[in-house]
Design a protein around this motif. Structure first.
Motif, PDB file in Angstrom:
ATOM      1  N   GLU A 127      -8.798  54.933   0.309  1.00 36.25           N
ATOM      2  CA  GLU A 127      -9.710  56.076   0.412  1.00 36.25           C
ATOM      3  C   GLU A 127     -10.855  55.802   1.384  1.00 36.25           C
ATOM      4  O   GLU A 127     -11.292  56.703   2.098  1.00 36.25           O
ATOM      5  N   ALA A 128     -11.307  54.552   1.441  1.00 37.22           N
ATOM      6  CA  ALA A 128     -12.424  54.240   2.354  1.00 37.22           C
ATOM      7  C   ALA A 128     -11.982  54.384   3.810  1.00 37.22           C
ATOM      8  O   ALA A 128     -12.767  54.807   4.656  1.00 37.22           O
ATOM      9  N   GLN A 129     -10.721  54.049   4.075  1.00 36.45           N
ATOM     10  CA  GLN A 129     -10.250  54.112   5.464  1.00 36.45           C
ATOM     11  C   GLN A 129     -10.287  55.522   6.047  1.00 36.45           C
ATOM     12  O   GLN A 129     -10.295  55.686   7.256  1.00 36.45           O
ATOM     13  N   ARG A 130     -10.306  56.516   5.163  1.00 37.27           N
ATOM     14  CA  ARG A 130     -10.357  57.902   5.650  1.00 37.27           C
ATOM     15  C   ARG A 130     -11.802  58.376   5.900  1.00 37.27           C
ATOM     16  O   ARG A 130     -12.024  59.510   6.282  1.00 37.27           O
ATOM     17  N   GLN A 131     -12.766  57.503   5.630  1.00 39.83           N
ATOM     18  CA  GLN A 131     -14.177  57.905   5.711  1.00 39.83           C
ATOM     19  C   GLN A 131     -14.775  57.599   7.090  1.00 39.83           C
ATOM     20  O   GLN A 131     -14.301  56.703   7.790  1.00 39.83           O
ATOM     21  N   PRO A 132     -15.862  58.302   7.462  1.00 40.33           N
ATOM     22  CA  PRO A 132     -16.543  58.011   8.728  1.00 40.33           C
ATOM     23  C   PRO A 132     -17.086  56.579   8.768  1.00 40.33           C
ATOM     24  O   PRO A 132     -17.391  55.995   7.721  1.00 40.33           O
ATOM     25  N   VAL A 133     -17.214  56.050   9.996  1.00 39.35           N
ATOM     26  CA  VAL A 133     -17.646  54.653  10.147  1.00 39.35           C
ATOM     27  C   VAL A 133     -19.159  54.546  10.373  1.00 39.35           C
ATOM     28  O   VAL A 133     -19.664  53.500  10.757  1.00 39.35           O
TER      29      VAL A 133
END
Ligand code: MCA
Ligand code: AMP
Length: 513
Positions: free
Chosen positions: A142-148
């Motif tokens: 789920e974190a990988q789909r979040q903005p950086v």
């Protein structure tokens, strides 16, 4: 000014963020950019979960760089981190979930079923997973789909940053509540006192669910912008393999004993090192001296607690004094330590008394336990460590200056085994509940590897027969392995004094061998 501890760390990241910040045993590099982006993604995920203000994020996960990112991201998102020993079993973890009431629990995928069930029964937290490899689990997916990118949430100095549970004398753990100021003041002090620099390379082999590995070691490297060589756990030969490229190592005394047990360990291996730090348990003078002879380096022993972070340290800089084996050095800058007698009067140098501490490093109290906070703080706001010691005095023929603190014992019934704390009362509770047990007494005896080992003496109920191996097996199902007694002695009765109190000193003497 944003007093969020993450903001302080971030402001110290090196200007060139393409440099390596964390390197794993498999040669995987995490640059400072990776740390920045990885924490941003997890922080964005936490923010998207709409956790309530002040939410606790509990983590019971194996050590990986991502586990560290989860900690940092929790601070960054303004929440409160709650690390849990991976050895804890269901009943132990359930207590922490119930007591701390986390809104999110991150666990190993292998434990998802029982963690979800216990979470439902206690705190109703959302449960995500993070695998030991750090690369998989729902947290990462789920974190990988979040903005950086993520704007670090503003926090005040006294806002909560973490809750770390410490064993309680009555058998139930207490959560020490640590503020952003607690973390930043100690990290900045140690940065200067131990002369951290961006050229340092830290061998990080400690677990990251306690102050030693999570704060003292990791904060030191992060604040210096220094590289960490990241080991999932301590292994003497792996550490020796890395040492020629490192400059700093931190460990508990058991680790130093294990390094010295390796024939390959010596001066050559340590040629590049500048600092060896020991803490969490007493370092034997023999270990201190043998280390000096074998490597030419003098271990720096320091003293800390979950509630206070680091409070005393032997000097790094020889201009401030020598490192005296058997002592824990002086109060750190900004930290005040006093030794008091039973009536609360200051002890003269050389006199033994209770050690008390005051300063920006001391926790705000215990989580949802005002009565325990009252018990452990004096009316004038000093924290009672439960350790017994003296300033100055003579240890093994060496006279210590009056500013040096020596811990001579504890007035709390605590066993420290390999740097982990075990409270006898908690273990006795589990043993007494086993079928056929009338009563038990748990105590510590000297152990060549762990410093102290947990031992139990157990009395059977009339008509019952107790078998050592069976008791150990049953205990292992219920409590963390390091708490399980290494030996169980089945005895006809426990030794008692005239008042009826169990004489643990007699048991210790009897079973020391
Ligand atoms: C593992 N076992 C232990 C311990 N560790 N038993 C007693 N005490 C221990 N500390 C169990 C294992 O589960 C196993 O049980 C058996 O003993 C042999 O394990 P072994 O493989 O030898 O141990 P290991 O896995 O190599 O671990 C030893 C260790 C580890 C590396 C020394 O315990 C460790 O990382 N300790 C560091 C603790 C620490 O970070 N403390 C900081 C607290 P079985 O045979 O039944 O499977 S923070 C603190 O104290 C304050 C603030 C401070 O001042 O720092
Ligand atoms: P913890 O509850 O895990 O924070 O453990 C804190 C306790 O560890 C202290 O109260 C001391 O009893 C012990 N401790 C930490 N560092 C040292 C040290 N260098 N020497 C002796 N005991 C220590």
């Amino acid at each position: 000014m944003n007093e969020n501890f993450f903001a302080l760390l971030e402001s110290h990241f090196p200007a060139d963020r393409s440099q390596c910040g964390i390197e794993t045993l498999h040669g995987v590099h995490y640059t400072w950019d990776d740390l920045e982006r990885g924490t941003a993604q997890i922080a964005n995920l936490l923010a998207s979960l709409k956790l309530p203000p002040g939410a606790r994020v509990a983590a019971q996960v194996e050590k990986s760089p991502e586990a560290l990112l989860l900690y940092l991201a929790t601070l960054r998102a303004g929440y409160v981190f709650l690390p849990l020993n991976t050895a804890y079993r269901e009943a132990e973890a359930g207590y922490f979930f119930d007591n701390a009431g986390p809104s999110l629990i991150v666990c190993d995928p292998a434990n998802l079923a029982w963690v979800s069930r216990v979470a439902r029964e206690t705190c109703r937290a959302i449960v995500l997973t993070l695998a030991a490899d750090g690369a998989s689990g729902t947290l990462i997916d789920e974190a990988q789909r979040q903005p950086v990118e993520f704007q670090t949430v503003p926090r005040a100095a006294d806002d909560l940053a973490a809750i770390l549970y410490t064993s309680g004398t009555t058998g139930r753990s207490k959560g020490a509540i640590l503020s952003h100021r607690n973390l930043s003041s100690n990290a900045l002090t140690l940065h200067d006192y131990w002369s951290w620099s961006a050229d340092d390379v830290l061998i990080h082999a400690l677990p990251i669910f306690h102050v030693h590995g999570l704060f003292v070691a990791a904060h030191g490297a992060l604040l210096a912008g220094a590289r960490m060589l990241w080991l999932p756990k301590f292994d003497a030969s792996e550490v020796i393999g890395l040492m020629p490229t490192a400059t700093v190592f931190m460990g508990v005394p058991t680790m130093y004993g294990r390094l010295l047990a390796e024939p390959a360990f010596g001066e050559d291996v340590c040629a590049n090192m500048r600092l060896f730090v020991s803490g969490s348990a007493p370092l034997l003078l023999e270990t201190f001296r043998e280390f000096q002879e074998r490597t030419g380096h003098t271990i720096l022993e320091r003293y800390g607690m979950t509630e206070t972070n680091m409070l005393a340290s032997n000097p790094y800089d020889p201009n401030h004094g020598g490192r005296l084996g058997g002592t824990v050095g002086m109060a750190l800058p900004g930290v005040s330590i006093r030794v008091v007698d039973d009536r609360g009067n200051l002890c003269a140098p050389g006199e033994i008394g209770g050690i008390e501490v005051h300063g920006p490093n001391v926790c705000l109290g215990y989580w949802r336990a005002p009565e325990k906070t009252m018990e452990d703080f004096t009316p004038d706001g000093w924290f009672k460590t439960g350790d017994v010691g003296r300033f100055g005095g003579t240890t093994a023929g060496v006279k210590a200056p009056p500013s040096y603190l020596t811990i001579v014992g504890r007035n709390k019934d605590l066993i420290i085994t390999g740097g982990f704390n075990v409270y006898p009362k908690e273990i006795e509770g589990f043993i007494d509940a086993l079928p056929g047990v009338a009563e038990s007494a748990v105590f510590g005896v000297p152990h060549p590897d762990f410093g102290e080992a947990v031992i139990a003496a157990v009395v059977a109920r009339p008509g019952s027969v107790l078998v050592e191996a069976e008791i150990i097996k049953l205990l292992k199902q219920q409590i963390a392995n390091f708490k399980v007694p290494k030996r169980i002695h089945v005895v006809p009765e426990l030794p008692r004094n005239v008042m009826g109190k169990i004489q643990k000193n007699v048991l210790k003497q009897t079973y020391s061998e």
